[in-house]
Structure formats: C-alpha cells, structure tokens
Design a protein around this motif. Structure first.
Motif, PDB file in Angstrom:
ATOM      1  N   UNK A  20       0.813  -1.199   0.000  1.00 19.49           N
ATOM      2  CA  UNK A  20       0.000   0.000   0.000  1.00 19.49           C
ATOM      3  C   UNK A  20       0.854   1.259   0.000  1.00 19.49           C
ATOM      4  N   UNK A  21       2.124   1.172   0.277  1.00 16.95           N
ATOM      5  CA  UNK A  21       2.944   2.376   0.216  1.00 16.95           C
ATOM      6  C   UNK A  21       4.390   2.024  -0.089  1.00 16.95           C
ATOM      7  N   UNK A  22       5.121   3.039  -0.465  1.00 19.08           N
ATOM      8  CA  UNK A  22       6.517   2.870  -0.847  1.00 19.08           C
ATOM      9  C   UNK A  22       7.377   3.378   0.291  1.00 19.08           C
ATOM     10  N   UNK A  23       8.397   2.613   0.677  1.00 20.45           N
ATOM     11  CA  UNK A  23       9.233   2.994   1.801  1.00 20.45           C
ATOM     12  C   UNK A  23      10.684   2.665   1.491  1.00 20.45           C
ATOM     13  N   UNK A  24      11.553   3.660   1.621  1.00 15.10           N
ATOM     14  CA  UNK A  24      12.963   3.451   1.338  1.00 15.10           C
ATOM     15  C   UNK A  24      13.766   4.017   2.499  1.00 15.10           C
ATOM     16  N   UNK A  25      14.386   3.134   3.280  1.00 13.11           N
ATOM     17  CA  UNK A  25      15.010   3.598   4.518  1.00 13.11           C
ATOM     18  C   UNK A  25      16.417   4.136   4.333  1.00 13.11           C
ATOM     19  N   UNK A  26      16.724   5.200   5.063  1.00 14.76           N
ATOM     20  CA  UNK A  26      18.052   5.766   5.239  1.00 14.76           C
ATOM     21  C   UNK A  26      18.668   6.359   3.977  1.00 14.76           C
ATOM     22  N   UNK A  27      18.135   6.110   2.813  1.00 16.14           N
ATOM     23  CA  UNK A  27      18.759   6.611   1.602  1.00 16.14           C
ATOM     24  C   UNK A  27      20.115   5.954   1.385  1.00 16.14           C
ATOM     25  N   UNK A  28      20.803   6.327   0.324  1.00 16.97           N
ATOM     26  CA  UNK A  28      22.077   5.710   0.003  1.00 16.97           C
ATOM     27  C   UNK A  28      23.122   5.948   1.087  1.00 16.97           C
ATOM     28  N   UNK A  29      23.170   7.160   1.609  1.00 22.77           N
ATOM     29  CA  UNK A  29      24.191   7.508   2.596  1.00 22.77           C
ATOM     30  C   UNK A  29      24.074   6.641   3.844  1.00 22.77           C
ATOM     31  N   UNK A  30      22.888   6.552   4.412  1.00 26.11           N
ATOM     32  CA  UNK A  30      22.699   5.787   5.636  1.00 26.11           C
ATOM     33  C   UNK A  30      23.008   4.312   5.457  1.00 26.11           C
ATOM     34  N   UNK A  31      22.505   3.737   4.368  1.00 26.60           N
ATOM     35  CA  UNK A  31      22.746   2.310   4.129  1.00 26.60           C
ATOM     36  C   UNK A  31      24.233   2.030   3.942  1.00 26.60           C
ATOM     37  N   UNK A  32      24.939   2.924   3.269  1.00 23.68           N
ATOM     38  CA  UNK A  32      26.372   2.706   3.065  1.00 23.68           C
ATOM     39  C   UNK A  32      27.146   2.824   4.368  1.00 23.68           C
ATOM     40  N   UNK A  33      26.737   3.726   5.228  1.00 26.36           N
ATOM     41  CA  UNK A  33      27.371   3.830   6.547  1.00 26.36           C
ATOM     42  C   UNK A  33      27.199   2.518   7.314  1.00 26.36           C
ATOM     43  N   UNK A  34      25.994   1.975   7.296  1.00 26.69           N
ATOM     44  CA  UNK A  34      25.725   0.712   7.988  1.00 26.69           C
ATOM     45  C   UNK A  34      26.591  -0.401   7.408  1.00 26.69           C
ATOM     46  N   UNK A  35      26.658  -0.479   6.079  1.00 22.51           N
ATOM     47  CA  UNK A  35      27.473  -1.501   5.441  1.00 22.51           C
ATOM     48  C   UNK A  35      28.943  -1.366   5.793  1.00 22.51           C
ATOM     49  N   UNK A  36      29.433  -0.130   5.832  1.00 19.51           N
ATOM     50  CA  UNK A  36      30.845   0.100   6.133  1.00 19.51           C
ATOM     51  C   UNK A  36      31.167  -0.233   7.587  1.00 19.51           C
ATOM     52  N   UNK A  37      30.290   0.148   8.506  1.00 19.79           N
ATOM     53  CA  UNK A  37      30.501  -0.211   9.908  1.00 19.79           C
ATOM     54  C   UNK A  37      30.517  -1.720  10.072  1.00 19.79           C
ATOM     55  N   UNK A  38      29.591  -2.389   9.391  1.00 16.98           N
ATOM     56  CA  UNK A  38      29.538  -3.852   9.469  1.00 16.98           C
ATOM     57  C   UNK A  38      30.829  -4.467   8.935  1.00 16.98           C
ATOM     58  N   UNK A  39      31.307  -3.981   7.792  1.00 17.46           N
ATOM     59  CA  UNK A  39      32.520  -4.537   7.182  1.00 17.46           C
ATOM     60  C   UNK A  39      33.704  -4.429   8.146  1.00 17.46           C
TER      61      UNK A  39
END
Length: 264
Positions: A20-39
């Motif tokens: 019923x709706x479109x949702x995109x979390x954190x945008x590119x910047x936030x997701x990349x920060x999460x990925x980098x911290x995880x790495x």
C-alpha cells in the motif's frame, strides 16, 4: 558469476504483490554507513568469504541494491519487505501481519538462504544484498510504522521550507544534513565500545523492531514555523540526530554480528 550478472538475477523464492505504500530507509548515505561499519566489524575469515561472494564488492556497495532494483517493474513484489506495520497497542502476537511479507519475514527468509548449503552463488549474492539492506531498514523507526499513515509517508510537512513528508525526513534528510560522505560519517560514528557491543548483541529481529517502535513516537513531535506550519529545521535536527547516529551504529554492529555467525 560476475557482479553485473548477479545484479540482473531474478527473484528465487517469493511471489508477492505491490504494497500500500513505498518505503525506502536511510537513503544511500545511511545504508552505506551501515554496510561500512559492518565490514569493519567482520572477522578476517568472514570478510574474506563475503568479499569472494560479492566478487570484490563491499557491503557498502551492495547495501543500496534493495532500493535500486525497485525501479524495475519485475521487482514490485519486493516492496512489502522493507517495512512492518504495528500500532502502539499491538504486540507481535496480536498484530495482523501483511500476508505478502514484511521486513522481519524477509530477513528470516534471506538468512535461511544464506545458511542453506544448497543455495546457488546467485541466490546467496541476492540474499546477502537484500539482507544487508533490510537490517538497515528495520533500524529506521518509521519502518516499524503505523499502517494508517503509511509509516509517516502521509504526514506532509516542510523541511527547511521545502515540501516533503515525515518518512522522507527520516530516510534521507536527517542523515544528509550532517554534510558528510559515508566514509566520513563512518569514521566519525563508527567507533564502538565493548560496553555498547555487549548491550547491542544477542537480540533478535523482533527486539530490533521493538526498539524502532519505541523510538517512533518522538518522531511525530514536529517543529512549526511562524505561520503555524509543520516546518522542520535546526531544532528537529538537534533533537533527533543522536537517534539517527545510534540506529546507524546499532544496525552496523548487528549486521556484522549476524554475518559473522552466518558465514563462520
């Protein structure tokens, strides 16, 4: 199989419909920060396995794939996987879950695919890209949102005088307001103490979701301008930047915890 071929891989297990709706979390910047911290928090052995699976790409690089593929009509079925809806008075035992899937069900599915020795390389690549993305999604408070306002998408307001909605503020604006690249932000917020690590480890997907559910109420306290309009500016940024940084850090550390276990 090379990265560009895997990017074109098709879905291997779910046939769902548009939500019923479109949702995109954190945008590119936030997701990349999460990925980098995880790495940075992977063991050497697991980091080598994941780098091999991703054909040399990093978790930061694949972290946004779950949003990028949504421009393709063939991926409409994946849209419900980015969020889960639950009201304040509901629990996970009483809430009526989306029969077409949600972010918790998606993480469970893709974790299972990653652990399955019979999954193909293509399936594991796709499962990892989705999994990295969805761990970020569930840590954004409005991705554990109210069904009636579509996780804040229906809350129309202004951001420094420009028209937007509450969900977009949390997906993108609050993170980009920091004025940093993802590597700079990771360096600034990515130092994790052992005390924090112990506090954040060992929790399941429902507990992650409960944290977002508890945080979301504060997101609705809106700043107004002289005309009485909801117009979020520096006070809102000041009030909520600590929450944004906390959830990015928690998501990164927990993603590493899960991947270290899955790939050990």
């Amino acid at each position: 199989m090379k990265l560009h071929k895997l990017l074109a891989a098709t879905s291997f297990g779910l046939t769902l419909v548009l939500p019923m709706h479109d949702a995109m979390a954190w945008g590119q910047l936030g997701h990349r920060v999460i990925g980098e911290i995880a790495q940075q928090n992977l063991t050497d052995e697991v980091n080598e396995k994941i780098t091999d699976l991703l054909d040399g790409a990093s978790l930061a690089e694949v972290s946004t794939w779950g949003d990028e593929i949504r421009s393709s009509g063939s991926w409409d079925h994946a849209a419900p996987w980015h969020y889960v809806s639950i009201d304040d008075h509901e629990t996970w035992k009483t809430v009526k879950r989306n029969p077409h899937g949600d972010v918790i069900a998606a993480m469970e599915l893709f974790e299972k695919a990653l652990r399955n020795p019979n999954s193909t390389i293509e399936q594991k690549w796709q499962a990892l890209a989705f999994y990295v993305h969805f761990v970020g999604d569930i840590h954004q408070p409005l991705h554990v949102g109210y069904a009636d306002d579509w996780g804040g998408n229906k809350i129309k307001l202004k951001w420094f005088g420009e028209n937007t909605n509450l969900h977009s503020v949390w997906d993108t604006e609050l993170v980009e307001q920091q004025g940093l690249s993802f590597t700079e932000m990771t360096r600034f917020i990515g130092r994790i103490s052992e005390k924090e690590r112990k506090q954040w480890h060992g929790k399941n997907y429902y507990e992650w979701a409960d944290e977002s559910k508890a945080l979301r109420k504060a997101t609705y306290t809106l700043e107004k301008n002289r005309d009485g309009e909801d117009d979020l500016r520096y006070q809102y940024v000041y009030d909520h930047t600590p929450t944004v940084k906390l959830r990015l850090r928690q998501a990164g550390v927990r993603l590493a915890e899960k991947l270290n276990d899955i790939f050990k």
